[in-house]
Scaffold this motif. Sequence first.
Motif, PDB file in Angstrom:
ATOM      1  N   ASN A  87       0.826  -1.176   0.100  1.00  0.00           N
ATOM      2  CA  ASN A  87      -0.089   0.072   0.049  1.00  0.00           C
ATOM      3  C   ASN A  87       0.942   1.188   0.034  1.00  0.00           C
ATOM      4  O   ASN A  87       0.524   2.333  -0.609  1.00  0.00           O
ATOM      5  CB  ASN A  87      -0.824  -0.182   1.248  1.00  0.00           C
ATOM      6  CG  ASN A  87      -1.982  -1.353   1.325  1.00  0.00           C
ATOM      7  OD1 ASN A  87      -2.317  -1.455  -0.126  1.00  0.00           O
ATOM      8  ND2 ASN A  87      -2.563  -1.361   2.218  1.00  0.00           N
ATOM      9  N   LYS A  88       1.907   1.216   0.589  1.00  0.00           N
ATOM     10  CA  LYS A  88       2.914   2.481   0.762  1.00  0.00           C
ATOM     11  C   LYS A  88       3.622   2.471  -0.660  1.00  0.00           C
ATOM     12  O   LYS A  88       3.604   3.676  -1.016  1.00  0.00           O
ATOM     13  CB  LYS A  88       3.912   2.117   1.912  1.00  0.00           C
ATOM     14  CG  LYS A  88       5.047   3.174   1.864  1.00  0.00           C
ATOM     15  CD  LYS A  88       5.734   3.247   3.362  1.00  0.00           C
ATOM     16  CE  LYS A  88       6.587   1.819   3.200  1.00  0.00           C
ATOM     17  NZ  LYS A  88       7.309   1.799   4.703  1.00  0.00           N
ATOM     18  N   ALA A  89       3.853   1.418  -1.166  1.00  0.00           N
ATOM     19  CA  ALA A  89       4.422   1.605  -2.657  1.00  0.00           C
ATOM     20  C   ALA A  89       3.399   2.305  -3.662  1.00  0.00           C
ATOM     21  O   ALA A  89       3.865   3.021  -4.273  1.00  0.00           O
ATOM     22  CB  ALA A  89       4.819   0.359  -3.033  1.00  0.00           C
ATOM     23  N   GLN A  90       2.339   1.968  -3.439  1.00  0.00           N
ATOM     24  CA  GLN A  90       1.173   2.417  -4.403  1.00  0.00           C
ATOM     25  C   GLN A  90       0.789   3.812  -4.221  1.00  0.00           C
ATOM     26  O   GLN A  90       0.460   4.704  -4.950  1.00  0.00           O
ATOM     27  CB  GLN A  90       0.002   1.638  -4.207  1.00  0.00           C
ATOM     28  CG  GLN A  90      -1.098   1.920  -5.251  1.00  0.00           C
ATOM     29  CD  GLN A  90      -2.173   0.748  -5.174  1.00  0.00           C
ATOM     30  OE1 GLN A  90      -2.819   0.355  -4.032  1.00  0.00           O
ATOM     31  NE2 GLN A  90      -2.657   0.307  -6.343  1.00  0.00           N
ATOM     32  N   ALA A  91       0.766   3.939  -2.563  1.00  0.00           N
ATOM     33  CA  ALA A  91       0.370   5.661  -2.258  1.00  0.00           C
ATOM     34  C   ALA A  91       1.483   6.640  -2.634  1.00  0.00           C
ATOM     35  O   ALA A  91       0.674   7.786  -2.905  1.00  0.00           O
ATOM     36  CB  ALA A  91      -0.198   5.410  -0.965  1.00  0.00           C
ATOM     37  N   SER A  92       2.587   6.442  -2.722  1.00  0.00           N
ATOM     38  CA  SER A  92       3.626   7.423  -2.767  1.00  0.00           C
ATOM     39  C   SER A  92       4.223   7.264  -3.961  1.00  0.00           C
ATOM     40  O   SER A  92       5.041   6.343  -4.406  1.00  0.00           O
ATOM     41  CB  SER A  92       4.512   7.570  -1.643  1.00  0.00           C
ATOM     42  OG  SER A  92       5.658   8.313  -1.878  1.00  0.00           O
ATOM     43  N   PRO A  93       4.330   8.263  -5.122  1.00  0.00           N
ATOM     44  CA  PRO A  93       5.206   8.370  -6.246  1.00  0.00           C
ATOM     45  C   PRO A  93       6.396   7.972  -5.989  1.00  0.00           C
ATOM     46  O   PRO A  93       7.258   7.333  -6.955  1.00  0.00           O
ATOM     47  CB  PRO A  93       4.746   9.599  -7.024  1.00  0.00           C
ATOM     48  CG  PRO A  93       3.584  10.030  -6.312  1.00  0.00           C
ATOM     49  CD  PRO A  93       3.640   9.695  -4.829  1.00  0.00           C
ATOM     50  N   SER A  94       7.185   8.542  -4.917  1.00  0.00           N
ATOM     51  CA  SER A  94       8.764   8.498  -4.552  1.00  0.00           C
ATOM     52  C   SER A  94       8.841   7.001  -4.147  1.00  0.00           C
ATOM     53  O   SER A  94      10.005   6.598  -3.673  1.00  0.00           O
ATOM     54  CB  SER A  94       9.028   9.490  -3.756  1.00  0.00           C
ATOM     55  OG  SER A  94       8.337   9.720  -2.601  1.00  0.00           O
ATOM     56  N   ALA A  95       8.006   6.390  -3.431  1.00  0.00           N
ATOM     57  CA  ALA A  95       8.181   4.942  -2.890  1.00  0.00           C
ATOM     58  C   ALA A  95       8.599   3.933  -3.521  1.00  0.00           C
ATOM     59  O   ALA A  95       8.614   4.129  -4.987  1.00  0.00           O
ATOM     60  CB  ALA A  95       6.998   4.429  -2.268  1.00  0.00           C
ATOM     61  N   GLN A  96       9.749   3.226  -3.112  1.00  0.00           N
ATOM     62  CA  GLN A  96      10.095   2.109  -3.864  1.00  0.00           C
ATOM     63  C   GLN A  96       9.212   1.105  -4.438  1.00  0.00           C
ATOM     64  O   GLN A  96       8.011   0.574  -3.606  1.00  0.00           O
ATOM     65  CB  GLN A  96      11.193   0.949  -2.827  1.00  0.00           C
ATOM     66  CG  GLN A  96      11.524   0.008  -3.417  1.00  0.00           C
ATOM     67  CD  GLN A  96      12.631   0.299  -4.733  1.00  0.00           C
ATOM     68  OE1 GLN A  96      13.556   1.072  -4.736  1.00  0.00           O
ATOM     69  NE2 GLN A  96      12.292  -0.310  -5.885  1.00  0.00           N
ATOM     70  N   LYS A  97       9.162   0.786  -5.749  1.00  0.00           N
ATOM     71  CA  LYS A  97       8.155   0.017  -6.223  1.00  0.00           C
ATOM     72  C   LYS A  97       8.554  -1.748  -6.072  1.00  0.00           C
ATOM     73  O   LYS A  97       9.854  -1.783  -6.106  1.00  0.00           O
ATOM     74  CB  LYS A  97       7.647   0.285  -7.679  1.00  0.00           C
ATOM     75  CG  LYS A  97       7.370   1.795  -7.744  1.00  0.00           C
ATOM     76  CD  LYS A  97       6.228   2.201  -7.062  1.00  0.00           C
ATOM     77  CE  LYS A  97       5.669   3.558  -7.476  1.00  0.00           C
ATOM     78  NZ  LYS A  97       5.016   4.096  -6.261  1.00  0.00           N
ATOM     79  N   PHE A  98       7.497  -2.306  -6.149  1.00  0.00           N
ATOM     80  CA  PHE A  98       7.781  -3.883  -6.155  1.00  0.00           C
ATOM     81  C   PHE A  98       7.620  -4.424  -7.343  1.00  0.00           C
ATOM     82  O   PHE A  98       6.780  -4.140  -8.012  1.00  0.00           O
ATOM     83  CB  PHE A  98       7.128  -4.616  -5.011  1.00  0.00           C
ATOM     84  CG  PHE A  98       7.467  -4.211  -3.443  1.00  0.00           C
ATOM     85  CD1 PHE A  98       8.657  -4.281  -2.971  1.00  0.00           C
ATOM     86  CD2 PHE A  98       6.500  -3.309  -2.892  1.00  0.00           C
ATOM     87  CE1 PHE A  98       8.739  -3.867  -1.641  1.00  0.00           C
ATOM     88  CE2 PHE A  98       6.693  -2.829  -1.787  1.00  0.00           C
ATOM     89  CZ  PHE A  98       8.232  -3.162  -0.949  1.00  0.00           C
ATOM     90  N   VAL A  99       8.790  -5.390  -7.958  1.00  0.00           N
ATOM     91  CA  VAL A  99       8.629  -6.081  -9.001  1.00  0.00           C
ATOM     92  C   VAL A  99       7.411  -6.955  -9.140  1.00  0.00           C
ATOM     93  O   VAL A  99       7.062  -7.571 -10.357  1.00  0.00           O
ATOM     94  CB  VAL A  99       9.873  -6.606  -9.423  1.00  0.00           C
ATOM     95  CG1 VAL A  99      10.424  -7.580  -8.926  1.00  0.00           C
ATOM     96  CG2 VAL A  99      10.003  -6.762 -10.949  1.00  0.00           C
ATOM     97  N   ALA A 100       7.298  -7.610  -7.868  1.00  0.00           N
ATOM     98  CA  ALA A 100       6.274  -8.888  -8.115  1.00  0.00           C
ATOM     99  C   ALA A 100       6.005  -9.027  -6.399  1.00  0.00           C
ATOM    100  O   ALA A 100       6.465  -8.587  -5.639  1.00  0.00           O
ATOM    101  CB  ALA A 100       7.096 -10.050  -8.574  1.00  0.00           C
ATOM    102  N   ILE A 101       5.155 -10.093  -6.335  1.00  0.00           N
ATOM    103  CA  ILE A 101       4.697 -10.708  -5.296  1.00  0.00           C
ATOM    104  C   ILE A 101       5.478 -11.891  -5.092  1.00  0.00           C
ATOM    105  O   ILE A 101       5.121 -12.947  -5.662  1.00  0.00           O
ATOM    106  CB  ILE A 101       2.958 -10.867  -5.021  1.00  0.00           C
ATOM    107  CG1 ILE A 101       2.417  -9.625  -5.160  1.00  0.00           C
ATOM    108  CG2 ILE A 101       2.921 -11.661  -3.457  1.00  0.00           C
ATOM    109  CD1 ILE A 101       2.319  -8.661  -4.150  1.00  0.00           C
ATOM    110  N   GLY A 102       6.367 -12.109  -3.969  1.00  0.00           N
ATOM    111  CA  GLY A 102       7.191 -13.200  -3.866  1.00  0.00           C
ATOM    112  C   GLY A 102       8.245 -13.355  -2.812  1.00  0.00           C
ATOM    113  O   GLY A 102       8.446 -12.135  -2.052  1.00  0.00           O
TER     114      GLY A 102
END
Length: 258
Positions: free
Chosen positions: A83-98
Motif C-alpha cells: 500500500n505504501k508503494a502504491q500511495a507514494s510516487p517516490s516510494a520504492q516499487k515492487f517488481v512482484a509478489i514473492g
Amino acid sequence: MIETHAHIYDEVFNDDREAMLERAFQAGIQQIWMPNCDHTTIDGMMALAEQYPNVCLPMMGLHPTYVKEDFQQELYIVEEWLNKAQASPSAQKFVAIGEIGMDLYWDKTFVEQQKEAFLVQCGLALKHNLWIDIHSRNAFWEVVELIEQVANPQLKGIFHCFTGTLEEAQKAIELGFKLGVGGVATFKNGGLDKVLPYIDLKHIVLETDCPYLAPVPYRGKRNEVAYIPLIAQRVADLMQVSVETIAQQTTENALNLR
C-alpha cells in the motif's frame, strides 16, 4: 541477462556483498530481482534496492516456509508495504509478489495456513497488478489447484526453481507461467535434460536462487549471481541454440512480466 531470483541480502554475503555484485555486473547481469521471505528480510532487501536503483529490484511477500502461527500478522506487513508503494510516487516499487507458494518438503505443520497465505497473496497480486513468484517444493500440483481456484487469467508469474517433469512444465505454461531455471539444470541427475529440449524458449527465465543451489562446477558451495552465464550455457546446450539467443530471449521473457 536478468537474474530473476536471488537472495543477495542474505547474511552469507555480509563480508563481500559489493564484490559479489560487481562480479555479477561484470558477467553481464543488468538486473537482479530479490524475493522477500518475511519481515526480517525486508530491511536488508530494501537497503539494496535503494543502493542500486533500477538494478536490484525487490519483491514483497511471505515465503511458505516462514508461514507459522503468526502468518496473518506477516501478511499485514506485506500489505502495508504494498500500500505504501502504491500511495507514494517516490516510494520504492515492487517488481512482484514473492516468494509465495507451498513447501511440503521441510514441515507439513502449517499446510492449511500455507494455502491461505498463498490465496491471500494472489489476491494482493491482482489488486496491485503484480505477477507472483512461486515456491512449490514437493507441492507443484497443490499450488496448481490453488491457482485454478483463483481462476483469474490475469494471475501470471514464475514457477521459481523449476525442477519438475515435462507434464508439470506444460501445465505451468498452460496456466500462463514462466519456468525459472537455475543451477539444477547443470546437475547430472537434475532432470531438466528431459524437459528443456521439448518446450519453447519463450517460457523460460534464468535465476540462481543464490546463495543456494550453485551450478556445476561450484555445486555444494555458496551460489552467486555471477554464475548465471553457466546456467545460460547449459540451457543453450540442452535447447541446441546459442548462448546469445538464451540471453536475449530470457531477458525479453523476464521484462514481459513487468
